[in-house]
Design a protein around this motif. Structure first.
Motif, mmCIF file in Angstrom:
data_model
loop_
_atom_site.group_PDB
_atom_site.id
_atom_site.type_symbol
_atom_site.label_atom_id
_atom_site.label_comp_id
_atom_site.label_asym_id
_atom_site.label_seq_id
_atom_site.Cartn_x
_atom_site.Cartn_y
_atom_site.Cartn_z
ATOM 1 N N ALA A 1 29.303 98.919 5.025
ATOM 2 C CA ALA A 1 28.936 100.397 5.292
ATOM 3 C C ALA A 1 30.300 101.062 5.957
ATOM 4 C CB ALA A 1 27.961 100.360 6.006
ATOM 5 N N TYR A 2 31.028 100.101 6.987
ATOM 6 C CA TYR A 2 32.126 100.743 7.611
ATOM 7 C C TYR A 2 33.409 100.510 6.537
ATOM 8 C CZ TYR A 2 29.823 101.112 12.086
ATOM 9 O OH TYR A 2 28.893 101.372 13.147
ATOM 10 N N ASN A 3 33.370 99.805 5.877
ATOM 11 C CA ASN A 3 34.385 99.389 5.092
ATOM 12 C C ASN A 3 34.523 100.606 4.052
ATOM 13 O OD1 ASN A 3 35.659 97.302 6.388
ATOM 14 N ND2 ASN A 3 35.026 95.711 5.053
ATOM 15 N N ALA A 4 33.379 101.186 3.611
ATOM 16 C CA ALA A 4 33.509 102.629 2.797
ATOM 17 C C ALA A 4 34.002 103.598 3.614
ATOM 18 C CB ALA A 4 32.020 102.649 2.427
ATOM 19 N N ILE A 5 34.040 103.567 4.963
ATOM 20 C CA ILE A 5 34.518 104.695 5.726
ATOM 21 C C ILE A 5 36.049 104.627 5.942
ATOM 22 C CG2 ILE A 5 34.576 105.618 8.140
ATOM 23 C CD1 ILE A 5 31.639 104.996 8.154
ATOM 24 N N TYR A 6 36.572 103.549 5.908
ATOM 25 C CA TYR A 6 37.943 103.383 6.394
ATOM 26 C C TYR A 6 39.023 104.248 5.122
ATOM 27 C CZ TYR A 6 36.708 100.340 9.793
ATOM 28 O OH TYR A 6 36.135 99.631 11.034
ATOM 29 N N PRO A 7 38.568 104.094 3.919
ATOM 30 C CA PRO A 7 39.344 104.833 3.056
ATOM 31 C C PRO A 7 39.353 106.240 3.143
ATOM 32 C CG PRO A 7 38.171 102.972 1.831
ATOM 33 C CD PRO A 7 37.548 103.044 3.409
ATOM 34 N N GLN A 8 38.219 106.498 3.377
ATOM 35 C CA GLN A 8 38.086 108.084 3.710
ATOM 36 C C GLN A 8 38.889 108.449 5.036
ATOM 37 O OE1 GLN A 8 33.743 109.265 3.847
ATOM 38 N NE2 GLN A 8 33.404 107.292 2.820
ATOM 39 N N LEU A 9 39.057 107.808 5.837
ATOM 40 C CA LEU A 9 39.680 108.160 7.276
ATOM 41 C C LEU A 9 41.086 108.141 6.691
ATOM 42 C CD1 LEU A 9 37.648 106.100 9.704
ATOM 43 C CD2 LEU A 9 37.962 108.468 9.831
ATOM 44 N N ALA A 10 41.668 107.055 6.146
ATOM 45 C CA ALA A 10 42.871 106.917 5.823
ATOM 46 C C ALA A 10 43.595 108.341 4.822
ATOM 47 C CB ALA A 10 43.347 105.792 5.032
ATOM 48 N N THR A 11 42.472 108.532 3.892
ATOM 49 C CA THR A 11 42.890 109.888 3.114
ATOM 50 C C THR A 11 43.008 111.038 4.049
ATOM 51 O OG1 THR A 11 42.124 108.651 1.013
ATOM 52 C CG2 THR A 11 42.450 111.040 1.040
ATOM 53 N N GLU A 12 41.943 111.283 4.788
ATOM 54 C CA GLU A 12 41.666 112.449 5.410
ATOM 55 C C GLU A 12 42.897 112.670 6.581
ATOM 56 O OE1 GLU A 12 36.717 112.290 5.467
ATOM 57 O OE2 GLU A 12 38.030 111.662 7.276
ATOM 58 N N HIS A 13 43.541 111.533 7.148
ATOM 59 C CA HIS A 13 44.263 111.670 8.253
ATOM 60 C C HIS A 13 45.835 111.209 7.949
ATOM 61 C CE1 HIS A 13 41.249 112.751 11.134
ATOM 62 N NE2 HIS A 13 40.511 112.100 10.521
ATOM 63 N N GLN A 14 45.720 110.610 6.514
ATOM 64 C CA GLN A 14 47.166 110.260 6.150
ATOM 65 C C GLN A 14 47.817 109.241 6.962
ATOM 66 O OE1 GLN A 14 49.216 114.082 5.797
ATOM 67 N NE2 GLN A 14 47.257 114.799 5.165
ATOM 68 N N VAL A 15 46.935 108.210 7.079
ATOM 69 C CA VAL A 15 47.331 106.891 7.803
ATOM 70 C C VAL A 15 47.295 105.743 6.865
ATOM 71 C CG1 VAL A 15 46.701 107.502 9.859
ATOM 72 C CG2 VAL A 15 45.094 106.328 8.540
ATOM 73 N N ALA A 16 48.280 104.795 6.959
ATOM 74 C CA ALA A 16 48.226 103.587 5.849
ATOM 75 C C ALA A 16 46.999 102.645 6.079
ATOM 76 C CB ALA A 16 49.505 103.034 6.180
ATOM 77 N N LEU A 17 46.296 102.486 4.891
ATOM 78 C CA LEU A 17 45.027 101.642 5.163
ATOM 79 C C LEU A 17 45.480 100.181 4.598
ATOM 80 C CD1 LEU A 17 42.192 101.369 5.183
ATOM 81 C CD2 LEU A 17 41.973 101.733 2.534
ATOM 82 N N LEU A 18 45.091 99.306 5.540
ATOM 83 C CA LEU A 18 45.332 97.795 5.361
ATOM 84 C C LEU A 18 44.139 97.131 4.919
ATOM 85 C CD1 LEU A 18 47.828 96.903 8.066
ATOM 86 C CD2 LEU A 18 48.528 97.294 5.682
ATOM 87 N N ASP A 19 43.980 96.412 3.561
ATOM 88 C CA ASP A 19 42.844 95.882 3.131
ATOM 89 C C ASP A 19 42.872 94.256 3.672
ATOM 90 O OD1 ASP A 19 40.555 95.070 1.781
ATOM 91 O OD2 ASP A 19 41.390 95.174 -0.040
ATOM 92 N N VAL A 20 42.677 94.106 4.831
ATOM 93 C CA VAL A 20 42.675 92.788 5.407
ATOM 94 C C VAL A 20 41.431 92.074 5.150
ATOM 95 C CG1 VAL A 20 42.699 91.588 7.806
ATOM 96 C CG2 VAL A 20 44.071 93.859 7.510
ATOM 97 N N ALA A 21 40.436 92.970 4.756
ATOM 98 C CA ALA A 21 38.997 92.186 4.429
ATOM 99 C C ALA A 21 39.285 91.363 3.172
ATOM 100 C CB ALA A 21 38.117 93.357 4.292
ATOM 101 N N SER A 22 39.943 91.939 2.068
ATOM 102 C CA SER A 22 40.074 91.188 0.896
ATOM 103 C C SER A 22 41.093 90.004 1.073
ATOM 104 C CB SER A 22 40.784 92.047 -0.133
ATOM 105 O OG SER A 22 39.867 92.783 -0.529
ATOM 106 N N ALA A 23 41.905 90.152 2.144
ATOM 107 C CA ALA A 23 42.980 88.980 2.148
ATOM 108 C C ALA A 23 42.554 87.818 2.893
ATOM 109 C CB ALA A 23 44.235 89.543 3.053
ATOM 110 N N LEU A 24 41.255 88.245 3.696
ATOM 111 C CA LEU A 24 40.745 86.921 4.708
ATOM 112 C C LEU A 24 39.373 86.696 4.191
ATOM 113 C CD1 LEU A 24 41.880 88.047 8.226
ATOM 114 C CD2 LEU A 24 43.035 86.523 6.402
ATOM 115 N N SER A 25 38.956 87.227 3.206
ATOM 116 C CA SER A 25 37.642 86.785 2.561
ATOM 117 C C SER A 25 37.722 85.785 1.296
ATOM 118 C CB SER A 25 36.746 88.043 2.036
ATOM 119 O OG SER A 25 36.829 88.874 2.896
#
Length: 231
Positions: A158-182
């Motif tokens: 649920a939270y990981n669905a929010i981070y891409p929205q935040l990155a787009t809205e605020h123009q910050v760089a999103l790091l997909d650490v979740a995929s790297a460590l799963s």
């Protein structure tokens, strides 16, 4: 003839930062990490050098302007106060969310994170801001070590669905650490964690390796901001 200029590619804030050439450790000499006990583990066990850390066990996005955890010049400040009074950084990494999983108000979480990103950009205007998504937990280890019931991968998703929205809205760089460590099932492997939530030394090192292979140049970041503002 006109001199040829190489056009800097603009970072796409709607997508995670793509893999890039590995940086040297001194890349972190002007970096700040903001986070909870997982970030503190990165500080202690990954081998990272040169970075500053504003992190604390149990820290949440709802406490960044109140909870006094940062020592600066003999005084203790909240994260927001330290961002204002402390050094200016070239890169700021933000990793929060585990301690908020039981909050069950995703809109309020989104809003609090949104306000914090605005604050960071205002107080640290020259920094590349890296927003790290949330690494899943290991359900069996969480049960074994009696983690709270809300520390589960449905809440992480649920939270990981929010981070891409935040990155787009605020123009910050999103790091997909979740995929790297799963693992292939999208969970934290049992041998990567002691208690279901925190990582082993090898997995903190893997986290650092991911960060060193997923960086953005100031020019790409700025070009992405310009492109987003013009869209």
């Amino acid at each position: 003839p006109e001199p040829t200029t190489t056009r800097v590619p603009a970072l796409d804030f709607t997508q995670p930062v793509p893999e890039s050439e590995e940086v040297e450790m001194d890349y972190f000499s002007d970096a700040l990490f903001i986070g909870d006990s997982r970030t503190d583990g990165l500080r202690l066990y990954s081998g990272i050098q040169g970075a500053d850390f504003y992190c604390y066990k149990g820290l949440t996005i709802f406490e960044v302007d109140e909870r006094k955890i940062v020592e600066l010049n003999g005084s203790t400040y909240s994260v927001v106060e330290a961002l204002e009074k402390g050094p200016q950084y070239a890169k700021i990494y933000i990793s929060l969310g585990v301690n908020e999983l039981g909050y069950y108000n995703d809109d309020a979480y989104h809003q609090a994170f949104s306000e914090f990103l605005d604050t960071v950009k205002t107080l640290q205007p020259d920094a590349i801001i890296y927003l790290e998504n949330l690494v899943p937990v290991n359900p069996q280890k969480c049960a074994e070590y009696k983690q709270p019931y809300y520390v589960n991968n449905d809440r992480v998703a649920a939270y990981n669905a929010i981070y891409p929205q935040l990155a787009t809205e605020h123009q910050v760089a999103l790091l997909d650490v979740a995929s790297a460590l799963s693992d292939e099932n999208g969970i934290l492997p049992a041998d990567a964690t002691a208690d279901g939530v925190h990582f082993t030394k090898a997995w903190y090192q893997k986290w650092l390796a991911y960060l060193m292979n997923h960086t953005v140049s100031p020019e790409e970041y700025e070009a992405g901001q310009t492109a987003a503002e013009g869209a």
